[in-house]
Design a protein around this motif. Sequence first.
Motif, mmCIF file in Angstrom:
data_model
loop_
_atom_site.group_PDB
_atom_site.id
_atom_site.type_symbol
_atom_site.label_atom_id
_atom_site.label_comp_id
_atom_site.label_asym_id
_atom_site.label_seq_id
_atom_site.Cartn_x
_atom_site.Cartn_y
_atom_site.Cartn_z
ATOM 1 N N ASP A 171 42.302 50.400 39.828
ATOM 2 C CA ASP A 171 43.209 50.849 38.771
ATOM 3 C C ASP A 171 44.404 49.916 38.622
ATOM 4 O O ASP A 171 44.857 49.634 37.507
ATOM 5 C CB ASP A 171 43.675 52.271 39.089
ATOM 6 N N GLY A 172 44.901 49.409 39.756
ATOM 7 C CA GLY A 172 46.062 48.522 39.705
ATOM 8 C C GLY A 172 45.791 47.235 38.946
ATOM 9 O O GLY A 172 46.542 46.862 38.031
ATOM 10 N N PHE A 173 44.703 46.554 39.300
ATOM 11 C CA PHE A 173 44.385 45.293 38.628
ATOM 12 C C PHE A 173 43.873 45.522 37.203
ATOM 13 O O PHE A 173 44.057 44.662 36.337
ATOM 14 C CB PHE A 173 43.372 44.489 39.448
ATOM 15 N N ALA A 174 43.234 46.662 36.964
ATOM 16 C CA ALA A 174 42.789 46.965 35.599
ATOM 17 C C ALA A 174 43.979 47.024 34.658
ATOM 18 O O ALA A 174 43.948 46.473 33.550
ATOM 19 C CB ALA A 174 42.033 48.296 35.581
ATOM 20 N N GLY A 175 45.049 47.688 35.111
ATOM 21 C CA GLY A 175 46.246 47.776 34.278
ATOM 22 C C GLY A 175 46.913 46.437 34.077
ATOM 23 O O GLY A 175 47.334 46.086 32.968
ATOM 24 N N SER B 251 56.755 46.515 34.379
ATOM 25 C CA SER B 251 55.325 46.810 34.356
ATOM 26 C C SER B 251 54.605 46.121 35.514
ATOM 27 O O SER B 251 53.790 46.725 36.213
ATOM 28 C CB SER B 251 54.728 46.352 33.024
ATOM 29 N N THR B 252 54.912 44.841 35.731
ATOM 30 C CA THR B 252 54.269 44.088 36.814
ATOM 31 C C THR B 252 54.656 44.647 38.173
ATOM 32 O O THR B 252 53.805 44.789 39.068
ATOM 33 C CB THR B 252 54.670 42.602 36.737
ATOM 34 N N SER B 253 55.910 45.006 38.349
ATOM 35 C CA SER B 253 56.366 45.524 39.636
ATOM 36 C C SER B 253 55.677 46.839 39.961
ATOM 37 O O SER B 253 55.301 47.093 41.109
ATOM 38 C CB SER B 253 57.886 45.703 39.627
ATOM 39 N N ARG B 254 55.510 47.703 38.954
ATOM 40 C CA ARG B 254 54.836 48.982 39.193
ATOM 41 C C ARG B 254 53.386 48.778 39.604
ATOM 42 O O ARG B 254 52.865 49.497 40.459
ATOM 43 C CB ARG B 254 54.909 49.856 37.930
ATOM 44 N N GLU C 114 46.524 44.603 30.451
ATOM 45 C CA GLU C 114 47.753 44.448 29.677
ATOM 46 C C GLU C 114 47.946 43.011 29.216
ATOM 47 O O GLU C 114 48.438 42.756 28.113
ATOM 48 C CB GLU C 114 48.944 44.891 30.531
ATOM 49 N N LYS C 115 47.522 42.060 30.047
ATOM 50 C CA LYS C 115 47.751 40.653 29.732
ATOM 51 C C LYS C 115 46.657 40.051 28.863
ATOM 52 O O LYS C 115 46.933 39.239 27.968
ATOM 53 C CB LYS C 115 47.870 39.857 31.037
ATOM 54 N N TYR C 116 45.401 40.441 29.125
ATOM 55 C CA TYR C 116 44.288 39.762 28.451
ATOM 56 C C TYR C 116 43.440 40.682 27.561
ATOM 57 O O TYR C 116 42.486 40.207 26.945
ATOM 58 C CB TYR C 116 43.352 39.129 29.492
#
Length: 243
Positions: free
Chosen positions: A144-148, A39-42, A152-154
């Motif tokens: 979109d990248g940082f939103a995901g 997930s993080t790599s994507r 996902e984490k917080y």
Amino acid sequence: FMVRRGQDDVYGFSVTLLVFSTWGLLYMMLVYLRFWSGSTSRKWVHIVTAPLYMSCFPLFEDNGTWGRYWAAGIPFASGLGVLIIGFGLFDWHLLIQAFARNGKRSELLHGPVYYSITAVITTIFYWKQSPIGLISSLLLCFGDGFAGMIGEKYGRNGRLPWNRNKSWAGTISFFLIGFVATTIYMTLIKSYGGMFQQWDMAFLTGRIFVATLVAAFVETLPTLHYDNLTVYFSALITLHLTM
């Protein structure tokens, strides 16, 4: 940004291809070594790839006819390769592992392909003549990248009432990081000179703000596999309407 300004389109294409390929190989190597989770790599490849690619635009001739097509050939070829693997015409397990959320090759036919399509549109139709394409691509990548990633984490305990798969943490991150990172990027590329110098950053900043607001909301809608397209085109349309 880039170290020097290119003298011609062949030089620009060569450096862009080298940069793009080096980043791709590094990314695949990190996936193979399991340096980060799937997930993080994507998300990181989503955030980094297009901005890195577009940072090479100044290397091409400002008034050349074919530069945009040379450049667009790189994301086009990348998207075509993903399509071939997605349809099962060629098997590359590591790439499927790197880009498919659930390990299914059919997933490559959505997000990764749409990402390549947006890069090609930005390159061919907007290039250096208009900042609209660059801004739309940057909001897709950074917002979109940082939103995901952050959502996902917080965002587990702060879900949006109209879409329980999205969170307030992710949406706020989209707006704040998308706006700030896009504005900084556009300021840097403008400072490089050439055709970029004609852009008025005071004017653009206000338009980036509005486009980020719209794109951040659109990203929260239940669009299934199509968020790469909906985020990009919502920003694109907003910028056309406000500029």
